[in-house]
Motif scaffolding. Structure first.
Motif, PDB file in Angstrom:
ATOM      1  N   TRP A 200     -17.098   1.613   9.347  1.00  0.00           N
ATOM      2  CA  TRP A 200     -17.381   0.625   9.815  1.00  0.00           C
ATOM      3  C   TRP A 200     -17.677  -0.543   8.747  1.00  0.00           C
ATOM      4  O   TRP A 200     -16.851  -1.617   8.787  1.00  0.00           O
ATOM      5  N   LYS A 201     -18.369  -0.031   7.820  1.00  0.00           N
ATOM      6  CA  LYS A 201     -18.850  -1.158   6.691  1.00  0.00           C
ATOM      7  C   LYS A 201     -17.672  -1.591   5.779  1.00  0.00           C
ATOM      8  O   LYS A 201     -17.344  -2.672   5.052  1.00  0.00           O
ATOM      9  N   LEU A 202     -17.140  -0.524   5.677  1.00  0.00           N
ATOM     10  CA  LEU A 202     -15.684  -0.527   4.714  1.00  0.00           C
ATOM     11  C   LEU A 202     -14.580  -1.443   5.478  1.00  0.00           C
ATOM     12  O   LEU A 202     -14.073  -2.213   4.643  1.00  0.00           O
ATOM     13  N   ILE A 203     -14.624  -1.608   6.669  1.00  0.00           N
ATOM     14  CA  ILE A 203     -13.724  -2.398   7.320  1.00  0.00           C
ATOM     15  C   ILE A 203     -14.054  -3.778   7.325  1.00  0.00           C
ATOM     16  O   ILE A 203     -13.350  -4.575   6.986  1.00  0.00           O
ATOM     17  N   ILE A 204     -15.575  -4.181   7.474  1.00  0.00           N
ATOM     18  CA  ILE A 204     -15.888  -5.324   7.450  1.00  0.00           C
ATOM     19  C   ILE A 204     -15.808  -5.761   5.842  1.00  0.00           C
ATOM     20  O   ILE A 204     -15.200  -6.801   5.642  1.00  0.00           O
ATOM     21  N   GLU A 205     -16.249  -4.935   4.892  1.00  0.00           N
ATOM     22  CA  GLU A 205     -16.184  -5.582   3.420  1.00  0.00           C
ATOM     23  C   GLU A 205     -14.809  -5.950   3.171  1.00  0.00           C
ATOM     24  O   GLU A 205     -14.476  -6.801   2.374  1.00  0.00           O
ATOM     25  N   ASN A 206     -13.776  -4.940   3.565  1.00  0.00           N
ATOM     26  CA  ASN A 206     -12.301  -5.233   3.381  1.00  0.00           C
ATOM     27  C   ASN A 206     -12.034  -6.673   3.805  1.00  0.00           C
ATOM     28  O   ASN A 206     -11.234  -7.329   3.427  1.00  0.00           O
ATOM     29  N   PHE A 207     -12.681  -6.965   5.160  1.00  0.00           N
ATOM     30  CA  PHE A 207     -12.281  -8.306   5.851  1.00  0.00           C
ATOM     31  C   PHE A 207     -12.835  -9.371   5.010  1.00  0.00           C
ATOM     32  O   PHE A 207     -12.165 -10.348   5.025  1.00  0.00           O
ATOM     33  N   MET A 208     -14.022  -9.443   4.390  1.00  0.00           N
ATOM     34  CA  MET A 208     -14.698 -10.255   3.728  1.00  0.00           C
ATOM     35  C   MET A 208     -14.017 -10.800   2.425  1.00  0.00           C
ATOM     36  O   MET A 208     -14.144 -11.636   1.904  1.00  0.00           O
ATOM     37  N   GLU A 209     -13.027  -9.857   1.880  1.00  0.00           N
ATOM     38  CA  GLU A 209     -12.516 -10.262   0.592  1.00  0.00           C
ATOM     39  C   GLU A 209     -10.930 -10.281   0.482  1.00  0.00           C
ATOM     40  O   GLU A 209     -10.312  -9.559   1.389  1.00  0.00           O
ATOM     41  N   CYS A 210     -10.595 -10.995  -0.517  1.00  0.00           N
ATOM     42  CA  CYS A 210      -9.182 -11.163  -0.668  1.00  0.00           C
ATOM     43  C   CYS A 210      -8.464 -10.803  -1.870  1.00  0.00           C
ATOM     44  O   CYS A 210      -7.608 -11.003  -2.474  1.00  0.00           O
ATOM     45  N   TYR A 211      -9.459 -10.089  -2.602  1.00  0.00           N
ATOM     46  CA  TYR A 211      -9.117  -9.834  -4.117  1.00  0.00           C
ATOM     47  C   TYR A 211      -8.079  -8.797  -3.765  1.00  0.00           C
ATOM     48  O   TYR A 211      -7.214  -8.356  -4.802  1.00  0.00           O
ATOM     49  N   HIS A 212      -7.950  -8.041  -2.684  1.00  0.00           N
ATOM     50  CA  HIS A 212      -6.708  -6.722  -2.474  1.00  0.00           C
ATOM     51  C   HIS A 212      -5.521  -7.653  -1.971  1.00  0.00           C
ATOM     52  O   HIS A 212      -4.495  -7.058  -1.884  1.00  0.00           O
ATOM     53  N   CYS A 213      -5.412  -8.653  -1.712  1.00  0.00           N
ATOM     54  CA  CYS A 213      -4.467  -9.284  -0.834  1.00  0.00           C
ATOM     55  C   CYS A 213      -3.028  -9.288  -1.437  1.00  0.00           C
ATOM     56  O   CYS A 213      -2.033  -8.878  -1.171  1.00  0.00           O
ATOM     57  N   ALA A 214      -3.411  -9.727  -2.861  1.00  0.00           N
ATOM     58  CA  ALA A 214      -1.957  -9.615  -3.644  1.00  0.00           C
ATOM     59  C   ALA A 214      -1.355  -8.238  -3.954  1.00  0.00           C
ATOM     60  O   ALA A 214      -0.335  -7.922  -4.093  1.00  0.00           O
ATOM     61  N   THR A 215      -2.434  -7.277  -4.097  1.00  0.00           N
ATOM     62  CA  THR A 215      -1.713  -5.867  -4.241  1.00  0.00           C
ATOM     63  C   THR A 215      -1.244  -5.308  -2.805  1.00  0.00           C
ATOM     64  O   THR A 215      -0.156  -4.643  -2.835  1.00  0.00           O
ATOM     65  N   ILE A 216      -1.890  -5.480  -1.503  1.00  0.00           N
ATOM     66  CA  ILE A 216      -1.420  -4.780  -0.462  1.00  0.00           C
ATOM     67  C   ILE A 216      -0.917  -5.468   0.783  1.00  0.00           C
ATOM     68  O   ILE A 216      -0.453  -4.994   1.387  1.00  0.00           O
ATOM     69  N   HIS A 217      -0.852  -6.779   0.402  1.00  0.00           N
ATOM     70  CA  HIS A 217      -0.539  -7.711   1.627  1.00  0.00           C
ATOM     71  C   HIS A 217       0.811  -8.561   1.454  1.00  0.00           C
ATOM     72  O   HIS A 217       0.648  -9.678   1.224  1.00  0.00           O
ATOM     73  N   PRO A 218       1.981  -8.051   1.056  1.00  0.00           N
ATOM     74  CA  PRO A 218       2.993  -8.765   0.621  1.00  0.00           C
ATOM     75  C   PRO A 218       3.277  -9.854   1.461  1.00  0.00           C
ATOM     76  O   PRO A 218       3.720 -10.947   1.313  1.00  0.00           O
ATOM     77  N   GLU A 219       3.252  -9.597   2.703  1.00  0.00           N
ATOM     78  CA  GLU A 219       3.776 -10.463   3.809  1.00  0.00           C
ATOM     79  C   GLU A 219       2.788 -11.632   3.845  1.00  0.00           C
ATOM     80  O   GLU A 219       3.408 -12.725   4.168  1.00  0.00           O
ATOM     81  N   LEU A 220       1.661 -11.218   4.085  1.00  0.00           N
ATOM     82  CA  LEU A 220       0.597 -12.168   4.298  1.00  0.00           C
ATOM     83  C   LEU A 220       0.364 -13.363   3.059  1.00  0.00           C
ATOM     84  O   LEU A 220       0.258 -14.335   3.446  1.00  0.00           O
ATOM     85  N   THR A 221       0.673 -12.832   1.800  1.00  0.00           N
ATOM     86  CA  THR A 221       0.586 -13.820   0.827  1.00  0.00           C
ATOM     87  C   THR A 221       1.839 -14.579   0.568  1.00  0.00           C
ATOM     88  O   THR A 221       1.821 -15.569   0.219  1.00  0.00           O
TER      89      THR A 221
END
Ligand code: FES
Ligand code: FE2
Length: 391
Positions: A200-221
């Protein structure tokens, strides 16, 4: 240095350490988290609209306990430990269902009202000394907010306004701002339940940051261009990430979504707000809907995430096609959960024995780690246990 392991690297100022790898995989640490976090804090158990009628119930695992949430004849929701007071049989084994007028134990038929009172038991009249009021179901604290029944197993629950509402205040600058979405009046457009093979902590940590957004979220960005910079725009109190200029709505292709909710002001139009409510809720606000995540941790390496897409009642009633609206965050969820699972698989690698590092745009995750450590080992850490409520 042990043979075959990496030496701990000296960190530069830009980098902060994460938790060690085994904190995400060790069943003993997970058991401590169940006892010291999930059984101590307010836990978003069930959407109240899922239990519309008297007798409707849902059983929810909260920490190590099964909790029965049920609507009584007066229309009130109650929460009880799902355990018979006679010899301890579990009362309701199903995750959800409907009771007639009472909860009847399948073992010896002790029977409880929907308000938890013991109302009947075989041969009870032959035991006149038994005070039946002393043998009702054990109550669990319950609060309704945002259309959700929050329960707390603590003997003395923490202040709801400080912990739950406080998380919203910390993120939006003022908790009343969320009232504009009238979440308790919205209706379910879509629910997707994800089984995530990650802590569960990995899921929270992931939700807290957007450093990954450009890499894995093409539609969101595409929809939220500022997320492509990698900096958590959510880091700033009160800031909502702005939609791109050509974007019409929060949809997978940036096309129009539903009309803006009437009570959402222009100030919050064309913006996205993300809120984390410790320890298992994410609230995403966009002008025409709300995406509500509730996490149900079931093991150190497994978490069920129930995600609801909520819209104005007239939008749901109209039968409007919500596919593109739902698809955007469904993809975000899949992309995020894949990333969390990828990390989970490496948590016990010798490479991650001491954990990894946080870059500056992730440093606020350090406060979450400190908060977790403070819950688990309160004597070892005393200060700085703030929980940041940013994406
Ligand atoms: S255990 Fe429930 S009635 Fe006996
Ligand atoms: Fe993400």
């Amino acid at each position: 240095m042990e043979t075959g392991t990496q030496p701990r690297t000296q960190l530069s100022e830009s980098l902060m350490p994460t938790l060690p790898g085994h904190h995400y995989a060790d069943p003993e640490i997970f058991a401590s988290e169940q006892a010291r976090i999930f059984e101590k804090y307010w836990f978003a158990a069930v959407r109240t609209a899922d239990l519309p009628a008297a007798g409707n119930f849902r059983t929810v695992q909260v920490g190590r306990e099964s909790v029965l949430v049920v609507r009584d004849r007066k229309g009130n929701l109650g929460a009880f430990l799902n355990v018979c007071r006679h010899r301890g049989a579990q009362l309701c084994a199903e995750p959800t269902g409907s009771l007639r007028n009472a909860v009847r134990c399948p073992y010896h038929a002790w029977t409880y009202g929907l308000d938890g009172k013991l109302i009947a038991a075989p041969n009870l009249e032959t035991m006149p000394d038994v005070d039946r009021s002393a043998y009702g179901l054990n109550k669990v604290a319950l609060r309704e907010w945002l259309g959700v029944a929050w329960v707390c197993l603590a003997d003395e629950p923490p202040s709801f306004s400080e912990t739950v509402i406080g998380a919203v205040t910390a993120r939006l600058g003022d908790a009343e701002i969320i009232d504009a979405w009238q979440i308790d009046k919205l209706e379910l457009g879509k629910r997707i339940t994800y089984e995530v093979k990650a802590n569960w902590k990995l899921i929270i940590e992931n939700f807290m940051e957007c450093y990954h957004c450009a890499t894995i979220h093409p539609e969101l960005t595409e929809v939220l261009p500022e997320f492509a910079d990698g900096f958590a725009a959510q880091y700033f109190v009160g800031h909502g990430a702005a939609f791109g200029e050509d974007v019409q709505g929060f949809t997978v292709d940036g096309g129009a979504g539903a009309p803006k909710l009437e009570t959402v002001t222009d100030e919050h139009d064309r913006r996205y707000y993300a809120i984390t409510v410790n320890p298992q809720v994410f609230i995403n606000l966009v002008p025409d809907h709300v995406i509500l995540h509730r996490m149900y941790p079931v093991a150190a390496d497994r978490t069920i995430v129930e995600c609801d897409w909520l819209y104005a009642p007239e939008v749901v009633a109209s039968g409007q096609d919500l596919t593109k609206s739902v698809e955007l965050f469904h993809r975000v969820n899949q992309q995020d959960f894949d990333a969390c699972e990828r990390c989970q698989r490496a948590t016990l690698s010798r490479s991650y024995r001491d954990g990894g590092v946080l870059v500056p745009s992730e440093h606020h995750i350090g406060a979450f780690h400190e908060w977790v450590r403070t819950q688990l080992w309160p004597d070892e850490l005393t200060e700085g246990a703030q929980f940041d409520t940013v994406m």
